[in-house]
Write a protein that holds these residues in place. Structure first.
Motif, mmCIF file in Angstrom:
data_model
loop_
_atom_site.group_PDB
_atom_site.id
_atom_site.type_symbol
_atom_site.label_atom_id
_atom_site.label_comp_id
_atom_site.label_asym_id
_atom_site.label_seq_id
_atom_site.Cartn_x
_atom_site.Cartn_y
_atom_site.Cartn_z
ATOM 1 N N ILE A 180 29.712 -33.289 -51.385
ATOM 2 C CA ILE A 180 28.328 -32.218 -51.502
ATOM 3 C C ILE A 180 26.998 -32.202 -51.093
ATOM 4 C CG2 ILE A 180 27.326 -32.559 -54.273
ATOM 5 C CD1 ILE A 180 29.279 -35.207 -55.006
ATOM 6 N N THR A 181 26.719 -30.741 -51.005
ATOM 7 C CA THR A 181 25.395 -30.923 -50.817
ATOM 8 C C THR A 181 24.526 -29.803 -52.066
ATOM 9 O OG1 THR A 181 26.119 -29.817 -48.256
ATOM 10 C CG2 THR A 181 24.291 -29.612 -48.948
ATOM 11 N N THR A 182 23.159 -30.726 -51.867
ATOM 12 C CA THR A 182 22.143 -30.776 -53.293
ATOM 13 C C THR A 182 20.745 -31.010 -52.210
ATOM 14 O OG1 THR A 182 22.154 -30.896 -55.530
ATOM 15 C CG2 THR A 182 22.495 -32.876 -53.751
ATOM 16 N N THR A 183 20.325 -30.136 -53.379
ATOM 17 C CA THR A 183 18.686 -30.632 -52.617
ATOM 18 C C THR A 183 17.996 -31.375 -53.752
ATOM 19 O OG1 THR A 183 18.014 -28.831 -53.877
ATOM 20 C CG2 THR A 183 18.140 -28.455 -52.340
ATOM 21 N N ALA A 184 17.043 -32.346 -52.859
ATOM 22 C CA ALA A 184 15.839 -33.278 -53.715
ATOM 23 C C ALA A 184 14.979 -32.397 -54.982
ATOM 24 C CB ALA A 184 14.995 -34.057 -52.780
ATOM 25 N N SER A 185 14.831 -31.155 -54.509
ATOM 26 C CA SER A 185 13.794 -30.617 -55.572
ATOM 27 C C SER A 185 14.831 -30.406 -56.898
ATOM 28 C CB SER A 185 13.670 -29.247 -55.154
ATOM 29 O OG SER A 185 14.716 -28.485 -54.843
ATOM 30 N N ARG A 186 15.682 -29.521 -56.135
ATOM 31 C CA ARG A 186 17.134 -29.916 -57.908
ATOM 32 C C ARG A 186 17.336 -31.656 -58.252
ATOM 33 N NH1 ARG A 186 20.703 -26.901 -61.193
ATOM 34 N NH2 ARG A 186 22.618 -27.664 -60.709
ATOM 35 N N THR A 187 17.553 -31.826 -57.907
ATOM 36 C CA THR A 187 17.079 -34.035 -58.351
ATOM 37 C C THR A 187 16.368 -33.758 -59.498
ATOM 38 O OG1 THR A 187 18.300 -34.391 -55.630
ATOM 39 C CG2 THR A 187 18.619 -35.729 -57.555
ATOM 40 N N ASN A 188 15.552 -33.867 -58.626
ATOM 41 C CA ASN A 188 13.876 -34.011 -59.245
ATOM 42 C C ASN A 188 13.663 -33.291 -60.966
ATOM 43 O OD1 ASN A 188 12.406 -36.318 -58.089
ATOM 44 N ND2 ASN A 188 12.456 -34.967 -56.093
ATOM 45 N N THR A 193 12.260 -35.731 -62.440
ATOM 46 C CA THR A 193 11.574 -37.009 -62.049
ATOM 47 C C THR A 193 11.262 -36.333 -60.709
ATOM 48 O OG1 THR A 193 13.250 -37.639 -60.373
ATOM 49 C CG2 THR A 193 13.641 -39.033 -62.264
ATOM 50 N N ASP A 194 10.343 -37.729 -59.629
ATOM 51 C CA ASP A 194 9.182 -37.097 -58.947
ATOM 52 C C ASP A 194 9.698 -37.986 -57.706
ATOM 53 O OD1 ASP A 194 7.639 -35.663 -57.304
ATOM 54 O OD2 ASP A 194 5.998 -36.514 -58.040
ATOM 55 N N LEU A 195 10.763 -38.242 -57.344
ATOM 56 C CA LEU A 195 11.211 -39.257 -55.585
ATOM 57 C C LEU A 195 11.253 -38.031 -54.995
ATOM 58 C CD1 LEU A 195 14.826 -40.098 -57.694
ATOM 59 C CD2 LEU A 195 12.704 -41.435 -57.772
ATOM 60 N N MET A 197 12.742 -37.958 -50.809
ATOM 61 C CA MET A 197 13.723 -37.970 -50.076
ATOM 62 C C MET A 197 14.192 -39.467 -49.788
ATOM 63 S SD MET A 197 17.316 -36.134 -49.276
ATOM 64 C CE MET A 197 16.314 -34.130 -49.294
ATOM 65 N N ASP A 198 13.711 -40.328 -49.415
ATOM 66 C CA ASP A 198 13.769 -40.976 -48.572
ATOM 67 C C ASP A 198 13.487 -42.336 -49.820
ATOM 68 O OD1 ASP A 198 13.073 -40.566 -46.305
ATOM 69 O OD2 ASP A 198 10.461 -41.748 -46.516
ATOM 70 N N GLU A 199 13.329 -42.420 -51.320
ATOM 71 C CA GLU A 199 13.577 -42.824 -52.044
ATOM 72 C C GLU A 199 15.378 -42.585 -52.807
ATOM 73 O OE1 GLU A 199 9.841 -43.989 -55.252
ATOM 74 O OE2 GLU A 199 9.999 -41.162 -54.199
ATOM 75 N N ILE A 200 15.359 -41.772 -53.101
ATOM 76 C CA ILE A 200 16.718 -40.516 -52.949
ATOM 77 C C ILE A 200 17.771 -41.232 -52.671
ATOM 78 C CG2 ILE A 200 17.999 -39.130 -53.315
ATOM 79 C CD1 ILE A 200 15.944 -37.418 -54.373
ATOM 80 N N VAL A 201 17.401 -41.361 -50.578
ATOM 81 C CA VAL A 201 18.476 -41.320 -49.926
ATOM 82 C C VAL A 201 18.589 -43.420 -49.731
ATOM 83 C CG1 VAL A 201 18.950 -41.981 -47.275
ATOM 84 C CG2 VAL A 201 18.323 -39.807 -48.333
ATOM 85 N N LYS A 202 17.995 -43.778 -50.073
ATOM 86 C CA LYS A 202 18.085 -45.205 -50.417
ATOM 87 C C LYS A 202 18.382 -45.897 -51.734
ATOM 88 C CE LYS A 202 15.040 -49.424 -51.055
ATOM 89 N NZ LYS A 202 13.566 -50.460 -51.114
ATOM 90 N N ASP A 232 27.068 -32.356 -58.103
ATOM 91 C CA ASP A 232 25.861 -32.424 -57.756
ATOM 92 C C ASP A 232 25.419 -32.879 -59.351
ATOM 93 O OD1 ASP A 232 26.391 -30.091 -59.213
ATOM 94 O OD2 ASP A 232 24.397 -28.863 -57.601
ATOM 95 N N SER A 233 25.860 -32.884 -60.040
ATOM 96 C CA SER A 233 25.442 -33.658 -61.845
ATOM 97 C C SER A 233 25.921 -34.830 -61.503
ATOM 98 C CB SER A 233 25.993 -32.758 -62.799
ATOM 99 O OG SER A 233 25.256 -30.991 -62.316
ATOM 100 N N ASP A 234 27.525 -35.261 -60.630
ATOM 101 C CA ASP A 234 27.221 -36.131 -60.983
ATOM 102 C C ASP A 234 26.254 -37.509 -59.843
ATOM 103 O OD1 ASP A 234 29.555 -35.972 -62.160
ATOM 104 O OD2 ASP A 234 31.047 -35.647 -60.716
ATOM 105 N N ILE A 235 25.911 -36.781 -58.796
ATOM 106 C CA ILE A 235 24.940 -37.816 -57.411
ATOM 107 C C ILE A 235 23.643 -37.313 -58.527
ATOM 108 C CG2 ILE A 235 23.862 -37.050 -55.799
ATOM 109 C CD1 ILE A 235 26.506 -37.563 -55.730
ATOM 110 N N PHE A 236 23.699 -37.123 -59.095
ATOM 111 C CA PHE A 236 22.372 -36.379 -60.116
ATOM 112 C C PHE A 236 22.077 -37.917 -61.214
ATOM 113 C CE2 PHE A 236 21.475 -31.642 -60.468
ATOM 114 C CZ PHE A 236 21.695 -31.904 -58.606
ATOM 115 N N GLU A 237 23.377 -38.188 -61.818
ATOM 116 C CA GLU A 237 23.811 -39.141 -63.121
ATOM 117 C C GLU A 237 23.782 -41.243 -62.354
ATOM 118 O OE1 GLU A 237 27.311 -40.470 -65.987
ATOM 119 O OE2 GLU A 237 27.156 -38.562 -65.221
#
Length: 276
Positions: A180-188, A193-195, A197-202, A232-237
């Motif tokens: 699954i490919t997505t972006t940090a901005s879409r995740t936030n 949130t205001d995570l 990229m390093d925090e998301i990867v961790k 990608d919504s599953d990843i955000f969850e």
């Protein structure tokens, strides 16, 4: 014979009644791996030398292990000896292939059955089981072979069994992991949130998800054990769950302001009604 006491105790603690060392082994592996299994008395297959999985035919009947006789539906998946049904796939085995104290040879079966058909069969015949509950939710296809091997090993260790070489496989295709490919901005944006990229990867690293980063974009390789993640919504969850819902600030929804009132046509209709 009876299972060792340690195995019986673990089944009791899980609310499963111990039956014999073969059936108990399949139930224990089901609890251990989430993969339902079934053991058949091999004597039943001596005449045809076949095991076939197919949809039931109109008019066929099957007596289940709980001695309940059912009229099979053409949408039921059944295990057969090439002729007659010996089990309702994903739900319960047939009484004709039951493992008893007279059994000397067993055939172990592990599979991934269609969740919808399994659920409908269990409801249709009013026969929901631990196995059908697992199949309804979906099982990890990557565990099927492991469960089969583990059960054979358990029978060899605790039931004095000899494991014969060879397996019958309906299919043995390697299933590609979900990417699954997505972006940090879409995740936030979705999570509020205001995570970084390093925090998301961790966070994803804590779940043992493979992550490749390219600027604001990141690609996640989902391990086979997480068969429930597709988009990608599953990843955000997952990110939100590990980050902690309590840590997400409460905000008002970002929507355009709307004023109350009726549409112009509605105003005319209401005015006419008032006049008349």
């Amino acid at each position: 014979a009876e299972s060792p006491l340690w195995l019986q105790t673990r089944l009791w603690n899980a609310g499963i009644r111990p039956i014999n060392n073969v059936v108990d082994a399949t139930n224990y592996i089901m609890l251990l791996t989430g993969q339902p299994m079934h053991a058949y008395d091999a004597k039943l297959f001596e005449g045809t030398k076949k095991i076939e999985v197919r949809l039931a035919k109109a008019g066929e009947k099957l007596q289940l292990l709980n001695e309940k006789e059912i009229d099979l539906d053409p949408q039921d998946i059944v295990i057969t000896d090439g002729q007659q049904p010996v089990g309702l796939a994903g739900v319960m085995g047939g009484l004709n292939s039951e493992v008893t104290e007279d059994t000397s040879d067993v055939i172990l079966e592990a599979a991934v059955f269609d969740p919808a058909l399994t659920r409908k069969a269990a409801l249709r015949h009013d026969n929901r089981t631990d196995a059908s509950a697992l199949f309804e939710k979906g099982v990890n296809w990557d565990n099927t072979q492991k469960a089969l091997d583990a059960c054979a090993l358990l029978l060899r260790a605790d039931a004095g069994a000899t494991v014969l070489a060879g397996e019958i496989k309906a299919s043995d295709q390697d299933k590609e992991p979900v990417v699954i490919t997505t972006t940090a901005s879409r995740t936030n944006k979705i999570l509020g949130t205001d995570l970084s990229m390093d925090e998301i990867v961790k966070i994803l690293g804590k779940l043992n998800f493979g992550v490749a980063v390219n600027g604001d974009e990141y690609t996640v390789t989902v391990p086979n054990r997480r068969w429930d993640i597709f988009i990608d919504s599953d990843i955000f969850e997952e990110v939100g769950r590990i980050y902690g819902y309590d840590n997400i600030k409460s905000t008002h929804p970002a929507t355009g302001e709307l004023t109350g009132g009726y549409a112009a046509d509605e105003i005319k209709v209401r005015h006419l009604r008032g006049l008349l």
